[in-house]
Design an enzyme around this catalytic site. Structure first.
Site, PDB file in Angstrom:
ATOM      1  N   ILE A  31       0.796  -1.234   0.075  1.00 20.81           N
ATOM      2  CA  ILE A  31      -0.042  -0.015   0.064  1.00 20.81           C
ATOM      3  C   ILE A  31       0.859   1.297   0.101  1.00 20.81           C
ATOM      4  O   ILE A  31       0.411   2.334  -0.384  1.00 20.81           O
ATOM      5  CB  ILE A  31      -0.700   0.040   1.304  1.00 20.81           C
ATOM      6  CG1 ILE A  31      -0.139  -0.181   2.403  1.00 20.81           C
ATOM      7  CG2 ILE A  31      -1.786  -1.076   1.139  1.00 20.81           C
ATOM      8  CD1 ILE A  31      -1.242   0.181   3.739  1.00 20.81           C
ATOM      9  N   PHE A  48      -4.083 -14.364  14.567  1.00 26.35           N
ATOM     10  CA  PHE A  48      -4.001 -13.518  15.865  1.00 26.35           C
ATOM     11  C   PHE A  48      -5.575 -12.965  15.804  1.00 26.35           C
ATOM     12  O   PHE A  48      -6.040 -12.427  15.038  1.00 26.35           O
ATOM     13  CB  PHE A  48      -2.936 -12.519  15.516  1.00 26.35           C
ATOM     14  CG  PHE A  48      -2.771 -11.505  16.603  1.00 26.35           C
ATOM     15  CD1 PHE A  48      -2.207 -12.174  17.939  1.00 26.35           C
ATOM     16  CD2 PHE A  48      -2.979 -10.018  16.632  1.00 26.35           C
ATOM     17  CE1 PHE A  48      -2.134 -11.446  19.019  1.00 26.35           C
ATOM     18  CE2 PHE A  48      -2.681  -9.314  17.687  1.00 26.35           C
ATOM     19  CZ  PHE A  48      -2.232  -9.991  18.828  1.00 26.35           C
ATOM     20  N   LYS A  50      -7.093  -9.903  17.632  1.00 23.91           N
ATOM     21  CA  LYS A  50      -6.656  -8.788  18.056  1.00 23.91           C
ATOM     22  C   LYS A  50      -7.348  -8.334  19.380  1.00 23.91           C
ATOM     23  O   LYS A  50      -6.737  -7.748  19.982  1.00 23.91           O
ATOM     24  CB  LYS A  50      -6.979  -7.687  16.953  1.00 23.91           C
ATOM     25  CG  LYS A  50      -6.676  -6.209  17.374  1.00 23.91           C
ATOM     26  CD  LYS A  50      -7.186  -5.250  16.226  1.00 23.91           C
ATOM     27  CE  LYS A  50      -7.765  -4.094  16.627  1.00 23.91           C
ATOM     28  NZ  LYS A  50      -8.164  -3.177  15.442  1.00 23.91           N
ATOM     29  N   VAL A  51      -8.559  -8.464  19.530  1.00 22.99           N
ATOM     30  CA  VAL A  51      -9.219  -8.334  20.585  1.00 22.99           C
ATOM     31  C   VAL A  51      -8.741  -8.773  22.105  1.00 22.99           C
ATOM     32  O   VAL A  51      -8.723  -8.239  22.919  1.00 22.99           O
ATOM     33  CB  VAL A  51     -10.698  -8.698  20.477  1.00 22.99           C
ATOM     34  CG1 VAL A  51     -11.435  -8.063  21.691  1.00 22.99           C
ATOM     35  CG2 VAL A  51     -11.211  -7.844  19.128  1.00 22.99           C
ATOM     36  N   ASP A 174       8.531  12.857  14.808  1.00 22.36           N
ATOM     37  CA  ASP A 174       8.412  12.661  13.528  1.00 22.36           C
ATOM     38  C   ASP A 174       7.156  12.686  13.176  1.00 22.36           C
ATOM     39  O   ASP A 174       6.730  12.082  12.112  1.00 22.36           O
ATOM     40  CB  ASP A 174       8.994  11.037  12.954  1.00 22.36           C
ATOM     41  CG  ASP A 174       9.439  10.888  11.538  1.00 22.36           C
ATOM     42  OD1 ASP A 174       9.401  11.939  10.867  1.00 22.36           O
ATOM     43  OD2 ASP A 174       9.412   9.718  11.015  1.00 22.36           O
TER      44      ASP A 174
END
Length: 350
Positions: A31, A48, A50-51, A174
């Site tokens: 992307i 995986f 995530k929660v 940054d």
């Protein structure tokens, strides 16, 4: 680095899972790729949850519970002058210790063979940089939406600067469009914490002297000259981003670099001083079309615009002590949004 890996072991994701998700880092999953800094991939990771990453017991060490998520996979080059193992673990430590709706969520990481990879939540509407470079249609970002993005980034910086636990603070170092993602609801998410600096509580002068790091069009000139890093260094970088959002171009666009080697920041500051900044405003905003295809009173409300321009100008002041805090910046941006929303309401009632 073994101790770091042990402490963060619950976040480790196997390289094989990442290669499988990206079809061995195929271009079809790419992307963004930024000048050798890193390459970003979007993929569905079938390893995986995530929660609740610890929801399943009895897995082998290093295994994640079965699940799948669309994620962003950030792959760093194995040999880089700017980003190494130290920066990699700084970014992991930062992202794993801070929760904020406008800071990207870390899902996991991989450091295996010669690879250094971060896995974060998906930002399905891409990165702000893509809009400023016209990779995506900038007309999607109407003025009200641009204001909300600015407020959300400002909220995240205010949190880092003032609202951390134990009175410590974090300076990002940054802030730029590369590191501002937009999720499916256009909510801003800041990223790119490899160069961030943690300041301990009661740091004298709330500053640290450290070798300057940053991009030439965004770096605080006082910090670059003296090595004195303060929260106001982030404020300068954010001010440059405000002007980018106003003008619809990157800070290092040749049109600005021709006038000043540092790009948009000093050019916009000079234009403010001369009273000519309105000539630089993104033409898309001047005849802005709303979602129902009617003209929104020729774009941004004047009070909204002037409030925005004024706070952006203060942010890019030449010296640190002339710049506002992020608390002040948030208030002024919210004021700019309220002027715009008020105008929109009047247009509808009329």
């Amino acid at each position: 680095m073994d101790s770091n890996e042990t402490k963060l072991g619950h976040l480790k994701i196997r390289l094989g899972d990442i290669k499988l998700a990206t079809n061995n880092f195929s271009e079809t999953h790419t992307i963004a790729s930024w000048d050798g800094e890193c390459t970003l991939y979007r993929a569905e990771l079938h390893c995986f949850d995530k929660v609740n990453p610890s929801s399943e017991k009895g897995k082998n060490k290093g295994d994640h519970p079965k699940g799948h998520n669309i994620v962003v996979i950030k792959r760093y080059p194995s040999r880089s002058d700017c980003y190494g193992v130290e920066e990699f673990f700084t970014e992991i430590e930062m992202l794993s210790s801070v929760e904020h709706p406008n800071i990207v969520t870390l899902i996991g990481f991989c450091i295996e063979d010669s690879e250094m990879i971060l896995v974060t939540e998906n930002v399905s509407n891409g990165y702000l940089d893509g809009y400023l470079r016209n990779d995506y249609d900038m007309r999607i970002l109407i003025w009200e939406k641009r204001l909300k993005i600015c407020i959300e980034v400002a909220n995240a910086l205010e949190h880092l600067h003032f609202e951390m636990e134990d009175q410590k603070m974090i300076i990002h170092r940054d802030i730029c469009p590369y590191n501002i993602g937009l999720d499916e609801n256009w909510r801003a998410k800041i990223d790119g914490f490899g160069d961030c600096v943690f300041l301990p509580p009661n740091q004298e002068d709330e500053a640290v002297y450290i070798n300057s790091r940053g991009r030439s069009s965004y770096i605080d000139l006082e910090y670059e000259k003296t090595g004195k890093l303060k929260r106001e260094s982030d404020v300068y970088s954010f001010g440059v981003v405000l002007f980018e959002i106003l003008c619809g171009r990157t800070a290092f666009d040749p049109i600005y670099k021709k006038e000043n080697v540092r790009g948009l920041g000093p050019v916009a500051r000079q234009s403010c001083y001369m009273g000519t900044l309105e000539d630089m405003i993104d033409p898309i905003l001047k005849d802005e079309i709303g979602e129902n295809n009617f003209v929104l009173s020729k774009g941004p409300n004047k009070d909204s615009l002037h409030t925005f321009m004024n706070i952006a100008y203060q942010c890019v002041a030449e010296t640190q002590d002339q710049r506002p805090t992020m608390k002040v910046v948030v208030k002024e941006l919210e004021k700019a949004l309220s002027f715009q929303v008020s105008q929109f309401s009047k247009t509808l009632t009329f």
